[in-house]
Design a protein around this motif. Structure first.
Motif, PDB file in Angstrom:
ATOM      1  N   GLY A  34       0.780  -1.234   0.000  1.00  0.00           N
ATOM      2  CA  GLY A  34       0.000   0.000   0.000  1.00  0.00           C
ATOM      3  C   GLY A  34       0.809   1.281   0.000  1.00  0.00           C
ATOM      4  O   GLY A  34       0.268   2.355  -0.193  1.00  0.00           O
ATOM      5  N   HIS A  35       2.113   1.179   0.263  1.00  0.00           N
ATOM      6  CA  HIS A  35       2.899   2.404   0.341  1.00  0.00           C
ATOM      7  C   HIS A  35       4.390   2.128   0.154  1.00  0.00           C
ATOM      8  O   HIS A  35       4.836   0.985   0.210  1.00  0.00           O
ATOM      9  CB  HIS A  35       2.659   3.112   1.678  1.00  0.00           C
ATOM     10  N   ARG A  37       8.118   3.648   1.696  1.00  0.00           N
ATOM     11  CA  ARG A  37       8.793   4.481   2.711  1.00  0.00           C
ATOM     12  C   ARG A  37      10.250   4.610   2.332  1.00  0.00           C
ATOM     13  O   ARG A  37      10.926   3.615   2.088  1.00  0.00           O
ATOM     14  CB  ARG A  37       8.730   3.829   4.086  1.00  0.00           C
ATOM     15  N   GLU A  55       6.922   9.044   3.098  1.00  0.00           N
ATOM     16  CA  GLU A  55       6.009   7.930   2.974  1.00  0.00           C
ATOM     17  C   GLU A  55       4.967   8.301   1.909  1.00  0.00           C
ATOM     18  O   GLU A  55       4.291   9.306   2.017  1.00  0.00           O
ATOM     19  CB  GLU A  55       5.336   7.638   4.308  1.00  0.00           C
ATOM     20  N   VAL A  56       4.877   7.445   0.881  1.00  0.00           N
ATOM     21  CA  VAL A  56       3.997   7.719  -0.249  1.00  0.00           C
ATOM     22  C   VAL A  56       2.979   6.586  -0.365  1.00  0.00           C
ATOM     23  O   VAL A  56       3.353   5.414  -0.396  1.00  0.00           O
ATOM     24  CB  VAL A  56       4.809   7.832  -1.567  1.00  0.00           C
ATOM     25  N   SER A  57       1.708   6.953  -0.448  1.00  0.00           N
ATOM     26  CA  SER A  57       0.645   5.962  -0.629  1.00  0.00           C
ATOM     27  C   SER A  57       0.579   5.561  -2.105  1.00  0.00           C
ATOM     28  O   SER A  57       0.679   6.393  -2.996  1.00  0.00           O
ATOM     29  CB  SER A  57      -0.687   6.551  -0.185  1.00  0.00           C
ATOM     30  N   LEU A  58       0.361   4.278  -2.354  1.00  0.00           N
ATOM     31  CA  LEU A  58       0.264   3.774  -3.722  1.00  0.00           C
ATOM     32  C   LEU A  58      -1.180   3.563  -4.175  1.00  0.00           C
ATOM     33  O   LEU A  58      -1.419   3.093  -5.287  1.00  0.00           O
ATOM     34  CB  LEU A  58       1.033   2.447  -3.835  1.00  0.00           C
ATOM     35  N   ILE A  59      -2.135   3.936  -3.353  1.00  0.00           N
ATOM     36  CA  ILE A  59      -3.545   3.718  -3.696  1.00  0.00           C
ATOM     37  C   ILE A  59      -3.915   4.437  -4.982  1.00  0.00           C
ATOM     38  O   ILE A  59      -4.570   3.874  -5.857  1.00  0.00           O
ATOM     39  CB  ILE A  59      -4.456   4.140  -2.524  1.00  0.00           C
ATOM     40  N   SER A  60      -3.499   5.682  -5.123  1.00  0.00           N
ATOM     41  CA  SER A  60      -3.841   6.419  -6.349  1.00  0.00           C
ATOM     42  C   SER A  60      -3.179   5.779  -7.580  1.00  0.00           C
ATOM     43  O   SER A  60      -3.759   5.779  -8.671  1.00  0.00           O
ATOM     44  CB  SER A  60      -3.444   7.888  -6.237  1.00  0.00           C
TER      45      SER A  60
END
Length: 170
Positions: A34-35, A37, A55-60
């Motif tokens: 999901g992310h 780091r 920390e980057v979210s990968l949902i988009s």
């Protein structure tokens, strides 16, 4: 915050637990479903002052991949449908004359009727094929007629000589 009003960066307060990966203040990268780091130390000379945690979210990213996958799937299905429709329209003028020629071949082989003829069509190559087949049937028919006439001539000659032999013997 960014232009859309979403939190862009934050500073943790003292009550927030420090991630385990920051305890050594070394650089690291952690990729989870999901992310992502990324930890990089902040140094001044030889002294390490702290670390930056990104920390980057990968949902988009997943949502965009799904959207693009659905677009590609839809386009592929539309292309297959159009190809099937075009193929069915284009194949009929070609397959029908070939089917007719095949049926004629089977009928000639079954009945030995070399007087049958293939119908011509609008497709030049298939018309040439039908003409060639008809020419072949014509040659076979002429050959059979010549053989039948020669056989009849031989039978007449054998009958005449047999009659001469019988007359000479008596």
């Amino acid at each position: 915050y960014d232009k859309a009003g979403r939190r862009f960066a934050a500073q943790a307060d003292d009550s927030e637990k420090i991630p385990d990966m920051l305890e050594t203040l070394g650089g690291s990268v952690s990729i989870r479903p999901g992310h992502v780091r990324i930890v990089r130390p902040i140094s001044h000379g030889v002294e390490t002052l702290g670390a930056i945690l990104l920390e980057v979210s990968l949902i988009s990213v997943y949502q965009e991949l799904l959207r693009q996958g659905l677009v590609v799937l839809g386009a592929a299905m539309a292309a297959l449908y159009l190809a099937q429709r075009l193929l069915s329209r284009l194949s009929a003028p070609i397959l029908q004359p070939i089917g007719g020629l095949t049926r004629l071949m089977d009928k000639v082989a079954e009945t030995s009727d070399f007087g049958l003829r293939a119908e011509s069509c609008d497709v030049e190559e298939l018309a040439h094929l039908a003409d060639g087949f008809n020419g072949m049937l014509e040659q076979i028919n002429e050959r059979d007629e010549k053989l039948a006439a020669h056989r009849q001539h031989l039978e007449d000659e054998v009958s005449a000589r047999t009659a001469e032999y019988l007359e000479a013997r008596d």
